[in-house]
Design an enzyme around this catalytic site. Structure first.
Site, mmCIF file in Angstrom:
data_model
loop_
_atom_site.group_PDB
_atom_site.id
_atom_site.type_symbol
_atom_site.label_atom_id
_atom_site.label_comp_id
_atom_site.label_asym_id
_atom_site.label_seq_id
_atom_site.Cartn_x
_atom_site.Cartn_y
_atom_site.Cartn_z
ATOM 1 N N SER A 186 25.874 67.702 79.207
ATOM 2 C CA SER A 186 26.216 67.086 77.917
ATOM 3 C C SER A 186 27.240 68.001 77.257
ATOM 4 O O SER A 186 27.330 69.188 77.596
ATOM 5 C CB SER A 186 24.971 66.916 77.039
ATOM 6 O OG SER A 186 24.274 68.135 76.909
ATOM 7 N N ASP A 195 22.698 76.534 58.105
ATOM 8 C CA ASP A 195 22.785 77.856 57.469
ATOM 9 C C ASP A 195 23.531 77.728 56.157
ATOM 10 O O ASP A 195 24.316 76.808 55.967
ATOM 11 C CB ASP A 195 23.550 78.829 58.377
ATOM 12 C CG ASP A 195 22.755 79.169 59.614
ATOM 13 O OD1 ASP A 195 21.545 79.413 59.479
ATOM 14 O OD2 ASP A 195 23.337 79.166 60.707
ATOM 15 N N GLU A 235 29.368 69.252 73.605
ATOM 16 C CA GLU A 235 29.364 69.314 72.137
ATOM 17 C C GLU A 235 30.783 69.478 71.614
ATOM 18 O O GLU A 235 31.562 70.283 72.129
ATOM 19 C CB GLU A 235 28.492 70.497 71.706
ATOM 20 C CG GLU A 235 28.329 70.600 70.206
ATOM 21 C CD GLU A 235 27.286 71.646 69.822
ATOM 22 O OE1 GLU A 235 26.157 71.600 70.345
ATOM 23 O OE2 GLU A 235 27.626 72.519 69.004
ATOM 24 N N PHE A 250 30.467 85.730 65.531
ATOM 25 C CA PHE A 250 29.475 84.660 65.461
ATOM 26 C C PHE A 250 28.142 85.113 66.069
ATOM 27 O O PHE A 250 27.067 84.775 65.566
ATOM 28 C CB PHE A 250 30.012 83.409 66.168
ATOM 29 C CG PHE A 250 29.158 82.209 65.908
ATOM 30 C CD1 PHE A 250 29.190 81.584 64.665
ATOM 31 C CD2 PHE A 250 28.309 81.727 66.879
ATOM 32 C CE1 PHE A 250 28.373 80.494 64.397
ATOM 33 C CE2 PHE A 250 27.487 80.629 66.624
ATOM 34 C CZ PHE A 250 27.527 80.013 65.386
ATOM 35 N N HIS A 303 24.185 72.076 78.574
ATOM 36 C CA HIS A 303 24.888 71.558 77.403
ATOM 37 C C HIS A 303 26.059 72.499 77.145
ATOM 38 O O HIS A 303 25.857 73.702 76.932
ATOM 39 C CB HIS A 303 23.924 71.548 76.202
ATOM 40 C CG HIS A 303 24.518 71.027 74.927
ATOM 41 N ND1 HIS A 303 24.683 69.681 74.669
ATOM 42 C CD2 HIS A 303 24.993 71.663 73.830
ATOM 43 C CE1 HIS A 303 25.215 69.516 73.461
ATOM 44 N NE2 HIS A 303 25.425 70.709 72.936
HETATM 45 P P1 FAD Z 1 14.536 75.802 62.103
HETATM 46 O O1 FAD Z 1 13.976 75.241 63.356
HETATM 47 O O2 FAD Z 1 14.142 75.183 60.817
HETATM 48 O O3 FAD Z 1 14.148 77.355 62.099
HETATM 49 C C1 FAD Z 1 14.905 78.344 61.398
HETATM 50 C C2 FAD Z 1 14.075 79.601 61.214
HETATM 51 O O4 FAD Z 1 13.093 79.401 60.236
HETATM 52 C C3 FAD Z 1 13.345 80.086 62.454
HETATM 53 O O5 FAD Z 1 13.306 81.481 62.434
HETATM 54 C C4 FAD Z 1 11.980 79.540 62.270
HETATM 55 O O6 FAD Z 1 11.015 80.270 63.012
HETATM 56 C C5 FAD Z 1 11.811 79.660 60.771
HETATM 57 N N1 FAD Z 1 10.876 78.638 60.246
HETATM 58 C C6 FAD Z 1 11.100 77.303 60.228
HETATM 59 N N2 FAD Z 1 10.034 76.678 59.659
HETATM 60 C C7 FAD Z 1 9.158 77.657 59.325
HETATM 61 C C8 FAD Z 1 7.871 77.656 58.698
HETATM 62 N N3 FAD Z 1 7.279 76.523 58.293
HETATM 63 N N4 FAD Z 1 7.267 78.856 58.526
HETATM 64 C C9 FAD Z 1 7.841 79.996 58.920
HETATM 65 N N5 FAD Z 1 9.044 80.055 59.509
HETATM 66 C C10 FAD Z 1 9.699 78.909 59.700
HETATM 67 N N6 FAD Z 1 24.366 74.482 62.396
HETATM 68 C C11 FAD Z 1 25.090 73.647 61.612
HETATM 69 O O7 FAD Z 1 25.272 73.923 60.408
HETATM 70 N N7 FAD Z 1 25.623 72.479 62.120
HETATM 71 C C12 FAD Z 1 25.450 72.104 63.406
HETATM 72 O O8 FAD Z 1 25.927 71.052 63.823
HETATM 73 C C13 FAD Z 1 24.706 72.973 64.270
HETATM 74 N N8 FAD Z 1 24.474 72.652 65.580
HETATM 75 C C14 FAD Z 1 23.698 73.476 66.359
HETATM 76 C C15 FAD Z 1 23.407 73.091 67.681
HETATM 77 C C16 FAD Z 1 22.627 73.891 68.501
HETATM 78 C C17 FAD Z 1 22.321 73.446 69.896
HETATM 79 C C18 FAD Z 1 22.117 75.135 68.000
HETATM 80 C C19 FAD Z 1 21.304 76.044 68.890
HETATM 81 C C20 FAD Z 1 22.387 75.530 66.690
HETATM 82 C C21 FAD Z 1 23.169 74.704 65.853
HETATM 83 N N9 FAD Z 1 23.435 75.038 64.516
HETATM 84 C C22 FAD Z 1 24.161 74.184 63.717
HETATM 85 C C23 FAD Z 1 22.944 76.307 63.959
HETATM 86 C C24 FAD Z 1 21.583 76.163 63.244
HETATM 87 O O9 FAD Z 1 21.724 75.361 62.102
HETATM 88 C C25 FAD Z 1 21.128 77.583 62.877
HETATM 89 O O10 FAD Z 1 20.773 78.294 64.037
HETATM 90 C C26 FAD Z 1 20.041 77.667 61.813
HETATM 91 O O11 FAD Z 1 20.006 78.990 61.282
HETATM 92 C C27 FAD Z 1 18.648 77.360 62.332
HETATM 93 O O12 FAD Z 1 18.529 76.046 62.615
HETATM 94 P P2 FAD Z 1 17.187 75.478 63.324
HETATM 95 O O13 FAD Z 1 17.355 74.018 63.383
HETATM 96 O O14 FAD Z 1 16.870 76.224 64.549
HETATM 97 O O15 FAD Z 1 16.123 75.863 62.160
#
Ligand code: FAD
Length: 288
Positions: free
Chosen positions: A7, A101, A9, A213, A263
């Site tokens: 896939s 973020d 991106e 990054f 990916h």
């Molecule tokens: P989450 O899964 O919410 O987790 C973030 C952190 O918070 C983790 O440390 C987790 O353990 C902690 N956490 C979450 N919930 C809880 C809870 N209830 N209690 C305690 N701790 C908790 N960013 C963008 O802005 N745009 C994009 O399009 C984008 N695409 C991405 C695609 C991929 C494949 C990846 C790997 C990353 C991408 N990112 C993108 C970056 C991503 O937004 C960041 O890595 C962000 O900091 C974390 O996102 P997440 O969805 O993993 O967060």
């Protein structure tokens, strides 16, 4: 022999020139028959309209299956839900659900502040999306741990919450040492999470940007990597060849351990990803 599933991106283009180069890349990569192609969502929803336009055009003008990234940053639940409903209405059924973020995040600390009426993390977003439509939902996984997490186990617990909420695929942050992914895969399996864990592969195009990054997202850049690019700053012909072979080496090492899906973070370029996929045995067809 057939190659792995792949896939791709992309990010939404900012200028007409970038737009033209994105669509050239899409046309080139279409022939590799990816399982899906995804389009990122900028910090604070800054690319909302451009992400939407790109995803919609992928759906209408190509034979590809698009997935839209969506984050929790800077928007209420109602606003995020409205974006998701627009996707569902446009026939986009796959969302990559992310926390996102803060704009201007500093290395080692993503600095996310939930919007007062917003989703607080990706797990809540996944649950919200599932209430809107029966989306296919992919989420992020962090093989070296997320900078905000207390431990890798806490991060895997978080991945479990996302799966419980309805995610069916995890795509990893990029990494360069296959052992990092394989150890993470073992721990995810030991936690009983039975969803595809797809390695995110970044063909390195710009070492300086990579180092900056990686400090933000917690990815280790091994010493050998800058060494392989040393002295190539003024050699734009050799740099992509080195980048291709580094990515192929990584994918091959993972394939030997049973990984059969990748990916690619294409950065809207077709050349590196096409070369890597061809070497891996992904067959190229004439685009539709
Ligand atoms: P989450 O899964 O919410 O987790 C973030 C952190 O918070 C983790 O440390 C987790 O353990 C902690 N956490 C979450 N919930 C809880 C809870 N209830 N209690 C305690 N701790 C908790 N960013 C963008 O802005 N745009 C994009 O399009 C984008 N695409 C991405 C695609 C991929 C494949 C990846 C790997 C990353 C991408 N990112 C993108 C970056 C991503 O937004 C960041 O890595 C962000 O900091 C974390 O996102 P997440 O969805 O993993 O967060």
């Amino acid at each position: 022999m057939s190659g792995p599933q792949v896939s791709f991106e992309f990010f939404p283009p900012r200028t007409p020139e970038m737009e033209a180069s994105l669509w050239r890349a899409v046309r080139r990569l279409e022939g590799l028959a990816p399982r899906f192609v995804s389009v990122t969502y900028g910090a604070g929803g800054s690319t909302r309209a451009r992400t939407h336009a790109t995803v919609t055009r992928l759906r209408t003008d190509t034979g590809l299956t698009p997935a839209a990234h969506l984050t929790c940053v800077g928007a209420s639940r109602d606003e995020v839900d409205a974006v998701a409903r627009t996707y569902a209405a446009a026939g986009i059924h796959h969302i990559v659900a992310l926390r996102g973020d803060a704009d201007g995040a500093v290395p080692g600390k993503a600095g996310f502040e939930p919007h007062p009426g917003g989703y607080r993390n990706a797990a809540e977003l996944v649950a919200g999306l599932k209430r809107i439509a029966d989306f296919e939902i992919s989420v992020a996984a962090h093989p070296e741990g997320h900078p905000d997490s207390a431990s890798l186990d806490a991060d895997i617990d978080n991945l479990a919450r996302k799966v419980e909420a309805g995610a069916t695929r995890a795509i990893t942050q990029y990494f360069f040492d296959p052992a990092i992914f394989l150890r993470f895969r073992d721990r995810v399996a030991a936690r009983g999470l039975n969803i595809p864990l797809v390695p995110g592969v970044l063909p390195v195009t710009n070492l300086k940007t990579l180092l900056k990054f990686s400090a933000l997202c917690g990815a280790t850049v091994p010493d050998w990597l800058p060494q392989r690019f040393a002295g190539l700053d003024d050699d734009p012909e050799v740099r992509p060849l080195v980048a291709t072979s580094i990515a192929v080496e990584l994918c091959r090492a993972l394939e030997r351990e049973g990984v059969n899906e990748f990916h690619f973070y294409t950065l809207n370029r077709a050349d590196l990803t096409t070369a890597i996929c061809r070497v891996l045995g992904v067959t190229e067809h004439a685009p539709s």
